[in-house]
Design a protein around this motif. Structure first.
Motif, PDB file in Angstrom:
ATOM      1  N   LYS A 185     -46.652  -1.128  41.173  1.00  0.00           N
ATOM      2  CA  LYS A 185     -45.814   0.057  41.011  1.00  0.00           C
ATOM      3  C   LYS A 185     -45.992   0.594  39.595  1.00  0.00           C
ATOM      4  CE  LYS A 185     -44.080  -0.854  45.050  1.00  0.00           C
ATOM      5  NZ  LYS A 185     -44.529  -0.084  46.237  1.00  0.00           N
ATOM      6  N   ARG A 186     -46.355   1.854  39.490  1.00  0.00           N
ATOM      7  CA  ARG A 186     -46.597   2.464  38.182  1.00  0.00           C
ATOM      8  C   ARG A 186     -45.367   3.240  37.720  1.00  0.00           C
ATOM      9  NH1 ARG A 186     -51.363   3.506  35.642  1.00  0.00           N
ATOM     10  NH2 ARG A 186     -52.491   2.903  37.545  1.00  0.00           N
ATOM     11  N   ALA A 187     -44.978   3.022  36.474  1.00  0.00           N
ATOM     12  CA  ALA A 187     -43.887   3.814  35.907  1.00  0.00           C
ATOM     13  C   ALA A 187     -44.370   5.246  35.695  1.00  0.00           C
ATOM     14  CB  ALA A 187     -43.426   3.206  34.592  1.00  0.00           C
ATOM     15  N   ARG A 188     -43.552   6.183  36.105  1.00  0.00           N
ATOM     16  CA  ARG A 188     -43.920   7.603  36.029  1.00  0.00           C
ATOM     17  C   ARG A 188     -43.073   8.374  35.034  1.00  0.00           C
ATOM     18  NH1 ARG A 188     -42.907  12.189  39.209  1.00  0.00           N
ATOM     19  NH2 ARG A 188     -41.545  11.052  40.642  1.00  0.00           N
ATOM     20  N   GLY A 189     -41.986   7.786  34.593  1.00  0.00           N
ATOM     21  CA  GLY A 189     -41.144   8.512  33.653  1.00  0.00           C
ATOM     22  C   GLY A 189     -40.006   7.655  33.123  1.00  0.00           C
ATOM     23  N   LEU A 190     -39.492   8.078  31.969  1.00  0.00           N
ATOM     24  CA  LEU A 190     -38.326   7.457  31.354  1.00  0.00           C
ATOM     25  C   LEU A 190     -37.379   8.580  30.974  1.00  0.00           C
ATOM     26  CD1 LEU A 190     -37.071   4.779  30.149  1.00  0.00           C
ATOM     27  CD2 LEU A 190     -38.145   5.451  27.989  1.00  0.00           C
ATOM     28  N   ASP A 191     -36.137   8.505  31.422  1.00  0.00           N
ATOM     29  CA  ASP A 191     -35.216   9.604  31.150  1.00  0.00           C
ATOM     30  C   ASP A 191     -34.933   9.691  29.653  1.00  0.00           C
ATOM     31  OD1 ASP A 191     -33.470   7.427  30.832  1.00  0.00           O
ATOM     32  OD2 ASP A 191     -31.765   8.633  31.414  1.00  0.00           O
ATOM     33  N   ALA A 192     -34.410  10.807  29.235  1.00  0.00           N
ATOM     34  CA  ALA A 192     -34.280  11.118  27.813  1.00  0.00           C
ATOM     35  C   ALA A 192     -33.461  10.078  27.056  1.00  0.00           C
ATOM     36  CB  ALA A 192     -33.661  12.500  27.633  1.00  0.00           C
ATOM     37  N   ARG A 193     -32.499   9.467  27.719  1.00  0.00           N
ATOM     38  CA  ARG A 193     -31.654   8.481  27.036  1.00  0.00           C
ATOM     39  C   ARG A 193     -32.195   7.064  27.199  1.00  0.00           C
ATOM     40  NH1 ARG A 193     -27.141   7.646  29.205  1.00  0.00           N
ATOM     41  NH2 ARG A 193     -27.600   8.599  31.230  1.00  0.00           N
ATOM     42  N   GLY A 194     -33.303   6.922  27.914  1.00  0.00           N
ATOM     43  CA  GLY A 194     -33.896   5.607  28.099  1.00  0.00           C
ATOM     44  C   GLY A 194     -33.116   4.694  29.003  1.00  0.00           C
ATOM     45  N   ARG A 195     -32.327   5.277  29.938  1.00  0.00           N
ATOM     46  CA  ARG A 195     -31.481   4.460  30.808  1.00  0.00           C
ATOM     47  C   ARG A 195     -31.998   4.364  32.232  1.00  0.00           C
ATOM     48  NH1 ARG A 195     -28.289   1.549  27.340  1.00  0.00           N
ATOM     49  NH2 ARG A 195     -27.175   2.927  25.895  1.00  0.00           N
ATOM     50  N   THR A 196     -33.042   5.113  32.558  1.00  0.00           N
ATOM     51  CA  THR A 196     -33.586   5.101  33.913  1.00  0.00           C
ATOM     52  C   THR A 196     -35.102   5.145  33.849  1.00  0.00           C
ATOM     53  OG1 THR A 196     -31.654   6.286  34.779  1.00  0.00           O
ATOM     54  CG2 THR A 196     -33.621   6.239  36.157  1.00  0.00           C
ATOM     55  N   VAL A 197     -35.743   4.228  34.585  1.00  0.00           N
ATOM     56  CA  VAL A 197     -37.199   4.208  34.704  1.00  0.00           C
ATOM     57  C   VAL A 197     -37.550   4.742  36.090  1.00  0.00           C
ATOM     58  CG1 VAL A 197     -39.276   2.779  34.739  1.00  0.00           C
ATOM     59  CG2 VAL A 197     -37.415   2.252  33.136  1.00  0.00           C
ATOM     60  N   LEU A 198     -38.389   5.774  36.134  1.00  0.00           N
ATOM     61  CA  LEU A 198     -38.808   6.371  37.391  1.00  0.00           C
ATOM     62  C   LEU A 198     -40.159   5.796  37.789  1.00  0.00           C
ATOM     63  CD1 LEU A 198     -38.454   8.551  39.611  1.00  0.00           C
ATOM     64  CD2 LEU A 198     -39.629  10.151  38.077  1.00  0.00           C
ATOM     65  N   LEU A 199     -40.280   5.355  39.046  1.00  0.00           N
ATOM     66  CA  LEU A 199     -41.516   4.761  39.543  1.00  0.00           C
ATOM     67  C   LEU A 199     -42.298   5.773  40.371  1.00  0.00           C
ATOM     68  CD1 LEU A 199     -40.177   1.252  40.633  1.00  0.00           C
ATOM     69  CD2 LEU A 199     -40.993   2.007  38.385  1.00  0.00           C
ATOM     70  N   ASP A 200     -43.599   5.478  40.556  1.00  0.00           N
ATOM     71  CA  ASP A 200     -44.454   6.440  41.257  1.00  0.00           C
ATOM     72  C   ASP A 200     -44.166   6.529  42.748  1.00  0.00           C
ATOM     73  OD1 ASP A 200     -45.475   4.003  42.004  1.00  0.00           O
ATOM     74  OD2 ASP A 200     -47.535   4.401  41.369  1.00  0.00           O
ATOM     75  N   ASP A 201     -43.401   5.569  43.296  1.00  0.00           N
ATOM     76  CA  ASP A 201     -43.051   5.656  44.716  1.00  0.00           C
ATOM     77  C   ASP A 201     -41.725   6.383  44.933  1.00  0.00           C
ATOM     78  OD1 ASP A 201     -41.196   3.827  43.816  1.00  0.00           O
ATOM     79  OD2 ASP A 201     -41.831   2.184  45.127  1.00  0.00           O
ATOM     80  N   GLY A 202     -41.196   6.965  43.853  1.00  0.00           N
ATOM     81  CA  GLY A 202     -39.966   7.742  43.956  1.00  0.00           C
ATOM     82  C   GLY A 202     -38.703   6.977  43.632  1.00  0.00           C
ATOM     83  N   ARG A 203     -38.796   5.654  43.558  1.00  0.00           N
ATOM     84  CA  ARG A 203     -37.618   4.857  43.230  1.00  0.00           C
ATOM     85  C   ARG A 203     -37.266   4.976  41.755  1.00  0.00           C
ATOM     86  NH1 ARG A 203     -38.433  -1.150  45.197  1.00  0.00           N
ATOM     87  NH2 ARG A 203     -40.626  -0.696  44.702  1.00  0.00           N
ATOM     88  N   THR A 204     -36.043   4.695  41.431  1.00  0.00           N
ATOM     89  CA  THR A 204     -35.598   4.648  40.045  1.00  0.00           C
ATOM     90  C   THR A 204     -34.953   3.298  39.777  1.00  0.00           C
ATOM     91  OG1 THR A 204     -33.441   5.628  40.601  1.00  0.00           O
ATOM     92  CG2 THR A 204     -35.213   7.133  39.920  1.00  0.00           C
ATOM     93  N   VAL A 205     -35.095   2.841  38.540  1.00  0.00           N
ATOM     94  CA  VAL A 205     -34.472   1.596  38.108  1.00  0.00           C
ATOM     95  C   VAL A 205     -33.493   1.940  36.994  1.00  0.00           C
ATOM     96  CG1 VAL A 205     -34.823  -0.696  37.143  1.00  0.00           C
ATOM     97  CG2 VAL A 205     -36.546   0.280  38.678  1.00  0.00           C
ATOM     98  N   SER A 206     -32.205   1.799  37.291  1.00  0.00           N
ATOM     99  CA  SER A 206     -31.185   2.019  36.260  1.00  0.00           C
ATOM    100  C   SER A 206     -31.134   0.792  35.363  1.00  0.00           C
ATOM    101  CB  SER A 206     -29.811   2.248  36.907  1.00  0.00           C
ATOM    102  OG  SER A 206     -29.833   3.424  37.685  1.00  0.00           O
TER     103      SER A 206
END
Length: 394
Positions: free
Chosen positions: A78-99
């Motif tokens: 699973k590849r990380a696709r983004g990090l929200d501005a506050r660094g509290r959520t990691v967005l994955l390439d399959d659409g899932r998010t990790v809080s």
């Protein structure tokens, strides 16, 4: 913190996970990795694994027992696709998010490639899958191999290819390989190892392009020559994996910019390993990847920078049956003194040598070829304060 996410199932990512547990973090631990493999050791890929002396089992950095003890959620492939501005959520390439409450960035770097169409027979050597593909190709009989880049990966791969019986040429754009690391005098000495391994070394010219339609047939040099090639290995450095962080508030410049404690502009986000530019320096070495996580995790859990990284740069390389070791901070203008052993016709003599880099009466760095024990003693002297090792200490 209730949840910490390590982005990168790499050497530095694994060491960060270990540090989190050993430093008392007992919350949810998530490890995200873009490869489907559990963490593995990369240095053997260009050496024992490529030559068949080590299997994939020997590369594994974890076993079932440690995996259980870490009590982590492994999100592999699973590849990380983004990090929200506050660094509290990691967005994955399959659409899932990790809080998450904290993030350790350990996404490493990717091998640079030559521009142009992809041709069969052209390889980089950075990942296990890269090494598998190259090993399979080299096992098909004698080949004409051209290695582009005379750095550590290039030299080690050339050495392995020569040991397998292939005809090997190394192309280096600089006048000598490893000059930025060793300086011209000692770079010339280590370049002589290529001759020892019966490998042709072409320096002072770049690559104009590759020849071939579907499969590579040659390497065109900028001086007009064309080297025939069945297999081409591109070892021209690596680019830190930071594209997924675009749009976050983190500062990016040839890596993730951190202070001396691996802490980014967001105190809940730290970076380690090849992707991290710590205190202005990005070090692609095994020792940095294994030693930075201790400091980074301590600061992450504290929420501020309490500790800093004070590592003495150190790296090693195995080429043509020789072990090269270097420690310290060499600068242009340092003088070099052979403290042990000797050179023979500009190359390491039998038994190797130990060289000291000196400036203003002090030792700034130490280089060894096949002198591991004296090297470790000299390295300890550097760590203790950079004073010149005396003959008795050596």
């Amino acid at each position: 913190m209730r949840t910490v996410t390590v982005v990168g199932a790499s050497l530095s990512g694994l060491y960060a996970a270990r540090e989190l547990r050993s430093q008392g973090f007992d919350g949810r631990l998530v490890i995200v990795g873009d490869e489907p493999h559990r963490p593995y050791d990369r240095p053997p890929l260009s050496k024992d694994f490529l030559t068949g002396r080590a299997s994939e089992d020997h590369l594994a950095l974890t076993d079932d027992e440690e995996t259980t003890e870490l009590d982590a959620e492994w999100l592999l492939g699973k590849r990380a696709r983004g990090l929200d501005a506050r660094g509290r959520t990691v967005l994955l390439d399959d659409g899932r998010t990790v809080s998450t409450d904290g993030v350790v960035i350990a996404t490493g770097a990717s091998a640079r490639r030559l521009p142009g169409p992809r041709l069969t027979g052209v390889h980089t050597l950075r990942t296990l899958d890269d090494a598998r593909a190259l090993r399979d190709e080299l096992g098909g009989g004698p080949r004409q191999v051209v290695v582009i880049g005379g750095g550590f990966i290039g030299a080690e791969t050339a050495s392995s290819c020569a040991a397998l019986g292939h005809a090997v040429t190394v192309v280096e754009a600089a006048p000598l390989p490893l000059v930025p690391h060793l300086g011209a005098e000692m770079a010339a000495v280590c370049a002589a190892l290529h001759r020892r391994g019966e490998v042709d070394l072409v320096t002072g010219t770049g690559v104009a392009g590759l020849r071939g339609t579907a499969a590579v047939t040659g390497v065109a040099l900028s001086d007009g020559r064309v080297l025939p090639a069945d297999t081409v290995i591109v070892g021209i450095g690596a680019t830190p994996n930071t594209a997924w962080l675009a749009g976050s508030t983190l500062a990016l410049h040839d890596g993730v910019l951190c202070d001396d404690g691996c802490v980014t502009a967001l105190p809940q986000v730290v970076a380690v390993g090849d992707v991290a530019r710590v205190g202005g320096t990005r070090a692609e070495h095994w020792t940095s990847a294994t030693e930075q996580p201790r400091v980074a995790v301590a600061n992450l859990l504290a929420g501020r920078t309490l500790q800093t990284v004070g590592l003495l740069p150190y790296f090693w390389s195995d080429q043509y049956g020789a072990r090269i070791q270097f420690a310290g901070r060499r600068q242009d203008g340092d003088t070099v003194r052979i403290a042990e052993g000797e050179l023979a016709d500009g190359a390491p003599a039998e038994g190797g040598f130990l060289a000291l880099y000196e400036r203003d009466g002090r030792t700034t760095a130490v280089l060894s070829v096949d002198r591991p024990r004296p090297f470790m003693r000299a390295r300890r002297e550097l760590v203790r304060g950079g004073s010149r090792p005396q003959p008795a200490a050596l």
